[in-house]
Scaffold this motif. Structure first.
Motif, PDB file in Angstrom:
ATOM      1  N   THR A 232       0.819  -1.214   0.000  1.00 49.37           N
ATOM      2  CA  THR A 232       0.000   0.000   0.000  1.00 49.37           C
ATOM      3  C   THR A 232       0.850   1.260   0.000  1.00 49.37           C
ATOM      4  O   THR A 232       1.812   1.377   0.764  1.00 49.37           O
ATOM      5  CB  THR A 232      -0.928   0.026   1.239  1.00 49.37           C
ATOM      6  N   LYS A 234       0.175   4.997   0.876  1.00 53.81           N
ATOM      7  CA  LYS A 234      -0.825   5.826   1.536  1.00 53.81           C
ATOM      8  C   LYS A 234      -0.352   7.276   1.566  1.00 53.81           C
ATOM      9  O   LYS A 234       0.767   7.562   1.998  1.00 53.81           O
ATOM     10  CB  LYS A 234      -1.088   5.335   2.966  1.00 53.81           C
ATOM     11  N   ASN A 280      -3.750   4.395  -1.582  1.00 52.60           N
ATOM     12  CA  ASN A 280      -4.760   4.778  -0.599  1.00 52.60           C
ATOM     13  C   ASN A 280      -4.559   6.272  -0.356  1.00 52.60           C
ATOM     14  O   ASN A 280      -3.807   6.678   0.526  1.00 52.60           O
ATOM     15  CB  ASN A 280      -4.596   3.966   0.687  1.00 52.60           C
ATOM     16  N   ASP A 282      -5.875  10.252   0.110  1.00 49.08           N
ATOM     17  CA  ASP A 282      -6.905  11.180   0.590  1.00 49.08           C
ATOM     18  C   ASP A 282      -6.249  12.553   0.718  1.00 49.08           C
ATOM     19  O   ASP A 282      -5.546  12.843   1.688  1.00 49.08           O
ATOM     20  CB  ASP A 282      -7.468  10.716   1.930  1.00 49.08           C
ATOM     21  N   LYS A 311      -8.375   4.474  -3.959  1.00 54.55           N
ATOM     22  CA  LYS A 311      -8.182   3.329  -3.083  1.00 54.55           C
ATOM     23  C   LYS A 311      -8.116   2.060  -3.915  1.00 54.55           C
ATOM     24  O   LYS A 311      -8.863   1.894  -4.878  1.00 54.55           O
ATOM     25  CB  LYS A 311      -9.321   3.235  -2.066  1.00 54.55           C
ATOM     26  N   ASN A 312      -7.186   1.192  -3.526  1.00 60.60           N
ATOM     27  CA  ASN A 312      -6.964  -0.074  -4.237  1.00 60.60           C
ATOM     28  C   ASN A 312      -6.666   0.204  -5.713  1.00 60.60           C
ATOM     29  O   ASN A 312      -5.807   1.008  -6.031  1.00 60.60           O
ATOM     30  CB  ASN A 312      -8.154  -1.004  -4.042  1.00 60.60           C
TER      31      ASN A 312
END
Length: 322
Positions: A232, A234, A280, A282, A311-312
């Motif tokens: 991931t 992020k 991921n 934001d 996401k993903n």
């Protein structure tokens, strides 16, 4: 037990934009080890001095290497990216690599200073940059990675942006009084691709002049936390547009197809891709109070917030209100 020993001298090796002189000694022994000692000097574009000592033994499973690299001028780097880029700076690197070749232990330091990079299309100008990092047991710790962002002079601020409000001229002139700043700090594992916390970085921008042209003028501030785990990537960020004037040129027409043309797409195609690291993301973007947009016959201030989410395997999407 020496099977082969050779010395190689190469003058003006075929390396883009550099003349290199290299003296290399290569030694094979028992078909199980390799020793390389090399000294490289370059002078056409950038004074370069490099020294490599490499030993591979135990059926080439173990490595013992020292690398010293000094480049006095990095002006040749940016043109590799594109013609509109220019760069300056100097680099000094000392590395020691030991252990299993699949997962070696890396130690050393990297220092790049007097860094500068410009983009003529955007009038992007980063200067007085420094990258100072230590590597201990294959963990790169960024002590200082900072750029200054050159901003427009007060008289170069777009005139329409100055008169959004009565007091806007004074506030914008204060905004560009001194250079903006970009800084990154944190840690990065150099040889860990399947573990948690492969990277943890913090990005902070203060009045970053992404574009400084009369019709593409944008200054932004904010911060972001970047984490890289086993699968991931992020990114949590919060940014604000300090001031912007964006002009979009009108298009003469919109491309279209006639009614008798049918576009077919492979049924096996999907919007997702098998990425090594699943995003991921934001990121919140606040338009602030000094964002002026002009295009398609409309000139207006823009206000609002947009969350950029991913996401993903999903494609990035925006959520918010303008």
């Amino acid at each position: 037990n020496v099977l082969q020993k050779s010395s190689i001298y190469a003058d003006k090796a075929n390396v883009p934009q550099m003349n290199l002189t290299a003296i290399t000694n290569i030694l094979f022994a028992n078909k199980k080890s390799l020793q390389v000692n090399s000294k490289i000097n370059g002078s056409k574009i950038s004074p370069l001095n490099a020294e490599l000592n490499l030993l591979l033994n135990n059926d080439f499973k173990n490595i013992n290497s020292n690398i010293n690299l000094n480049i006095a001028d990095l002006s040749w780097v940016a043109p590799i990216i594109g013609d509109v880029w220019n760069s300056k700076g100097e680099l000094n690197t000392n590395l020691e690599i030991k252990g299993n070749i699949d997962n070696p232990d890396i130690n050393g330091n990297i220092l790049a200073k007097n860094l500068a990079i410009t983009n003529s299309d955007l009038n992007l100008n980063l200067h007085d940059g420094i990258f100072d990092a230590d590597i201990n047991k294959s963990i790169l710790k960024i002590n200082n990675f900072t750029w200054l962002s050159k901003l427009s002079k007060a008289e170069e601020i777009p005139n329409k942006l100055l008169h959004i409000r009565a007091d806007n001229e004074d506030s914008l002139q204060k905004l560009v009084e001194k250079s903006g700043k970009i800084s990154i700090n944190g840690e990065l594992k150099l040889n860990a691709t399947n573990s948690a916390n492969n990277a943890k970085l913090n990005l902070i921008i203060d009045r970053f002049g992404l574009a400084q042209k009369p019709q593409q003028w944008l200054i932004s501030s904010g911060k972001a936390d970047i984490l890289l785990d086993e699968h991931t990537l992020k990114i949590d960020g919060d940014f604000k547009i300090d001031a912007a004037y964006i002009v979009l040129q009108d298009f003469d027409s919109t491309p279209s197809t006639s009614n008798d043309i049918v576009i077919r797409q492979n049924a096996n195609n999907t919007t997702s891709q098998n990425l090594q690291w699943q995003p991921n993301i934001d990121i919140n973007l606040n338009f602030g109070t000094n964002f002026l947009f002009s295009g398609y016959g409309l000139t207006t201030q823009l206000f609002g917030n947009i969350d950029i989410l991913a996401k993903n395997n999903d494609l990035p999407r925006g959520k918010g209100r303008i």
